[in-house]
Structures are given as structure tokens and as C-alpha cells.
Scaffold this active site. Structure first.
Site, PDB file in Angstrom:
ATOM      1  N   HIS A 166     -31.243  -8.590  38.649  1.00 43.67           N
ATOM      2  CA  HIS A 166     -30.701  -7.811  37.343  1.00 43.67           C
ATOM      3  C   HIS A 166     -29.368  -7.238  37.486  1.00 43.67           C
ATOM      4  CE1 HIS A 166     -34.786  -7.635  35.031  1.00 43.67           C
ATOM      5  NE2 HIS A 166     -35.261  -7.937  36.139  1.00 43.67           N
ATOM      6  N   ASP A 373     -21.310  -5.184  35.539  1.00 41.73           N
ATOM      7  CA  ASP A 373     -22.420  -5.091  34.815  1.00 41.73           C
ATOM      8  C   ASP A 373     -23.321  -6.361  34.805  1.00 41.73           C
ATOM      9  OD1 ASP A 373     -24.863  -3.610  34.027  1.00 41.73           O
ATOM     10  OD2 ASP A 373     -23.504  -2.530  32.405  1.00 41.73           O
TER      11      ASP A 373
END
Length: 478
Positions: A166, A373
Site C-alpha cells: 500500500h 504517497d
């Protein structure tokens, strides 16, 4: 019946013990929230740490917790305080997190952290092996558990295993700095399907596998000595309908009205980040300060609502960052603020879901300045509930690959952010709606359920392909 075993560091339910009483509450955090939206739509069981230290519970209390979690299709992995200190706060968040987010000078290389990481990953694999039945699917999540696929594979060679990262996977030149690079790659390669948010991350992983382990790859397939492994991109979605419906709820509408009455400014810029050096919060504040300096006509007409969710406050770099944010907010409010107007509303806390949705609805602009991110689901949530808001989005966030109608900025380019704020605050309403319409349609089409379904379908496809290859080899020998 075939079941899906979801494996992550934390369970969606947090267990705590206060004054001798056990409490059960929903876990906070992007991963737990995201996965929670889909796992109950499958025949699933979730394996993870419940949040309470093993030594703090009696044997009877452990049995009680296990039974309570069983009703929620959850299975605990019991960890000690020492395990969490070294595996989670240590190797996961002082070694892997900064390296994978391109902060190599923040990385701590401690052998004791690595040993704990190996030990805890084995504990997770052992618990999964107890639950695994023929035909079941194992889906391991994130950087905390990169060795688990290999440990499960060693125990159950024909298991169907998927792994999803992730966070960003760094370039080979960054990843090669890690002393335990080979072990981590071999750990992940225990999976049949390896997923990332973007093709860039997938490409970086395959390059590291080729240069470090020597395994060739072609068309997103990695060829090891005995297995074929698929690597692919699956940009994680949100529970679109849940957010849209929540935006229409009466308590959210009341909260939006209350916020607007309290803020009393013409325009609202919103920022929602977990406390982390990868989020670019300092760059965001510097840009906002420069905007107010350059555009005095917007003073007393705009407010920045800065929400910072506490995180990893025991890690030194996070403590320093919190101090810098506090100082910068104070400086900007002191320089530009008046008796009737505060340039920045600073909230250092986690917000209830309905209040977060109300902030999304009340805001005219969402400002995302992440330095790195993996995805940034906040950007997607904002677009889902605000059809006339403007999204300013860092090109370093995985979401920028999908939300291309946003105002895309380089978070290190302060003048560019200043200009984007000006463009966002002066954009015509028709233009805002046009941009958001395209993004909303995309988010509705590829939501978190579709994301999970696509991953599992691709996992079953690669499993069939592996079986076909084995059959061909056996036929050739005959």
C-alpha cells in the site's frame, strides 16, 4: 466453502484494557478502513494484531477476546510489547517506511529490529497456516508483512497467495541500500500475485528483482527457478456509495452549516493528513504563508483548516515534525491574523467520520502536498462528496495517475503551489463541476469492491496459468 484470509498488521477492531476492563473499538487508519469496506462482502476471515499486548491479558481474557473477535470474522495474532517496539516501531517504521518514501537519511539499520521483524512475520504465517484449507485464498497486506508470503509458501507449497503493497516501492538505487534486500524480495516472491497502486511501483519492484536476485521478467511476469509470478497495478478505490450517501445524511448537513457559520470566510482550504514527514505538511504551510503575503486581497477571505491526525508520536522524526508544524502555524497566524480572523484553523486530532465528511463538503479546495504517497485516499474521498470543490494534488501521490483533472503540483515547488491556490480559489463553478464530474465517474466505476474483485480474479488467473505450465511439463516428460 472457500474463504478469503485477509492478513494485515492490525485488525479492523482495536482491543484495549483500561482499569481491568476490555474495550473493543473500530481501528483507525487508511488500511483498516479501506479493507473493512470489502472484506465482509466475501466469505472472509481477517488475521492481525488486535492492539493489546500479549502479556497484559490473562489466559481467560485471551479466550474471551478470541471468541468476541470470531463473531466479527477476525483472528488475533498475539504480540508482546517487545515485539511491537522492534517489529512495528523499529523495522517497519524506522527502516522500511522512510526508505520506501525516499528518506534514506532517516533510515535506522538495527539487526535487533530485523530479527524481530522475521520473528513476528513467522508468527503471522503460523496463524494463517492454522486456518488455511485447500482452495482458500490468502491476501497479505503491506510492508509490515513482506516475509509472510514466503513463510506460508514454505509450509504449504500449493497455497494461493496474493500480496499487496500500500506504500510506494522505491527505485532500485534506493532499495539496494537495504542490508536485508534479498530476504525481503524473496519473502514477497512467495506470493503468486504481487500488487501495487501504480505501474511505476510495479516497475521498480521488477527491476530490483532482476538486478538483486537475477530473475528475469517479461510482460509483468517474473520467472523464478520453480514458479511463475504475476506483478500488476491495482489502484485502490474507496467505498464510493458509502461516502456519497453519508454526505447527504442530516447530521452531516447540520455540521456543514455549523462549520460555515463558525468559519465566516468566503473560501475554505482543507488539509487532512496523518502526522508524517512524507505528507509535505511543512511545504503546504510555507506555500499558504507565501500566498497570503503575495495576495493581501485574500486575507480575511480565506481560511486553511489544517487537520493533522496524531501518528507514531514515539518516533523521533515525528516529534520534531510536530514541533515544526506548531511553530509554523503560530508564525502564520501571528503575522497575518486579526481580531476577527485566524488564517489557520489547526486541529491535531482524529475526527469522527461524519465531521470529516462535513469538512469535505464545507471546503472549496483540498490541498494535498505529499512528498511521497502510495495512493492518498483522502483526495478520492473529497472528490466523491464535493462536486464543486477543487483538488490540488501532488504529482508524487499515486492518486495523481487517476485524478488527472485535479490541479497537479510538484510539492517541492512552492511558487507552483502558491499559483495553484490562486487558480483554485478563482476557478469558475462550471469548470469545477466539469473537472469533478470526470473524476467522480471514474471513482464510482472503480470502487474498493471492484479493486478487491479484480485482484482476486487476477490471482486465480495466475494460479490457473501455473497449473497449466505444470501440466505441460509433465506431458513433455511423458
Amino acid at each position: 466453502m472457500v474463504k478469503l484470509i485477509v492478513v494485515s498488521n492490525r485488525l479492523p477492531i482495536n482491543v484495549s484494557k483500561r482499569e481491568g476492563e476490555l474495550k473493543f473499538q473500530p481501528s483507525v487508519g487508511g488500511l483498516a478502513t479501506g479493507i473493512k469496506s470489502f472484506y465482509k462482502s466475501f466469505n472472509s476471515i481477517w488475521v492481525g494484531w488486535p492492539g493489546v499486548f500479549r502479556e497484559n491479558l490473562s489466559d481467560g481474557e485471551k479466550v474471551f477476546v478470541e471468541e468476541r473477535l470470531k463473531h466479527e470474522n477476525c483472528h488475533p495474532v498475539w504480540l508482546s510489547k517487545h515485539d511491537v517496539e522492534n517489529y512495528y516501531y523499529g523495522f517497519s517504521n524506522k527502516t522500511l517506511w522512510p526508505l520506501f518514501h525516499y528518506f534514506p537519511t532517516y533510515v535506522v539499520h538495527e539487526n535487533r529490529f530485523w530479527k524481530s521483524y522475521v520473528k513476528v512475520n513467522r508468527l503471522f504465517a503460523d496463524e494463517v497456516a492454522k486456518l488455511l484449507k485447500p482452495g482458500d485464498i490468502v491476501w497479505v497486506h503491506d510492508y509490515h508483512l513482506m516475509l509472510v508470503p514466503r513463510f506460508i509458501r514454505d509450509k504449504i507449497p500449493d497455497a494461493t497467495i496474493g500480496f499487496f503493497l500500500h506504500i510506494p516501492f522505491p527505485s532500485f538505487e534506493i532499495f539496494r541500500l537495504l542490508p536485508w534486500r534479498k530476504e525481503l524480495l524473496e519473502g514477497v516472491l512467495g506470493a503468486d500475485l504481487i500488487g501495487f497502486h501504480t505501474y511505476d511501483y510495479a516497475k521498480h519492484f521488477m527491476e530490483s528483482v532482476r538486478y538483486i536476485l537475477g530473475y528475469e521478467n517479461s510482460l509483468n511476469y517474473i520467472f523464478t527457478q520453480d514458479r511463475l509470478i504475476r506483478v500488476d497495478a491495482f489502484p485502490m478505490g474507496i467505498d464510493y456509495e458509502k461516502f456519497v450517501n453519508m454526505a447527504l445524511a442530516p447530521n452531516v448537513r447540520r455540521e456543514v452549516k455549523r462549520l460555515k457559520n463558525k468559519l465566516k470566510t468566503e473560501k475554505v482550504i482543507l488539509s487532512v493528513d496523518r502526522l508524517d514527514y512524507s505528507k509535505g505538511i511543512i511545504q503546504k504551510l510555507e506555500a499558504y504563508g507565501k500566498f497570503l503575503n503575495k495576495r493581501p486581497d485574500f486575507r480575511e477571505r480565506v481560511t486553511l483548516v489544517l487537520v493533522v491526525v496524531p501518528s507514531r508520536t514515539r518516533v523521533e522524526h515525528y516529534t520534531r515534525l510536530k514541533k515544526k508544524i506548531d511553530e509554523l502555524v503560530g508564525r502564520i497566524n501571528g503575522k497575518f491574523g486579526t481580531i476577527n480572523w485566524m488564517p489557520i484553523w489547526y486541529l491535531y486530532k482524529s475526527l469522527p467520520f461524519h465531521r470529516l465528511i462535513a469538512l469535505y463538503r464545507a471546503a472549496d479546495v483540498l490541498l494535498v502536498t505529499a512528498l511521497r504517497d502510495g495512493m492518498n485516499l483522502v483526495a478520492k474521498e473529497f472528490v466523491a462528496v464535493n462536486d464543486a470543490g477543487v483538488l490540488i494534488l501532488s504529482e508524487m501521490a499515486g492518486a495523481a495517475k487517476e485524478l488527472c483533472e485535479a490541479l497537479i503540483i510538484n510539492p517541492n515547488n512552492i511558487p507552483e503551489i502558491v499559483n495553484a491556490i490562486k487558480v483554485a480559489l478563482t476557478m469558475e463553478n462550471e469548470e469545477k463541476i466539469r473537472r469533478n464530474k470526470s473524476m467522480r465517474e471514474r471513482l464510482k466505476r472503480y470502487d474498493v469492491i471492484r479493486w478487491a474483485q479484480d485482484f482476486i480474479e487476477r490471482l486465480l488467473q495466475i494460479k490457473r496459468k501455473q497449473e497449466e505450465m505444470i501440466t505441460k511439463r509433465l506431458s513433455a516428460r511423458v
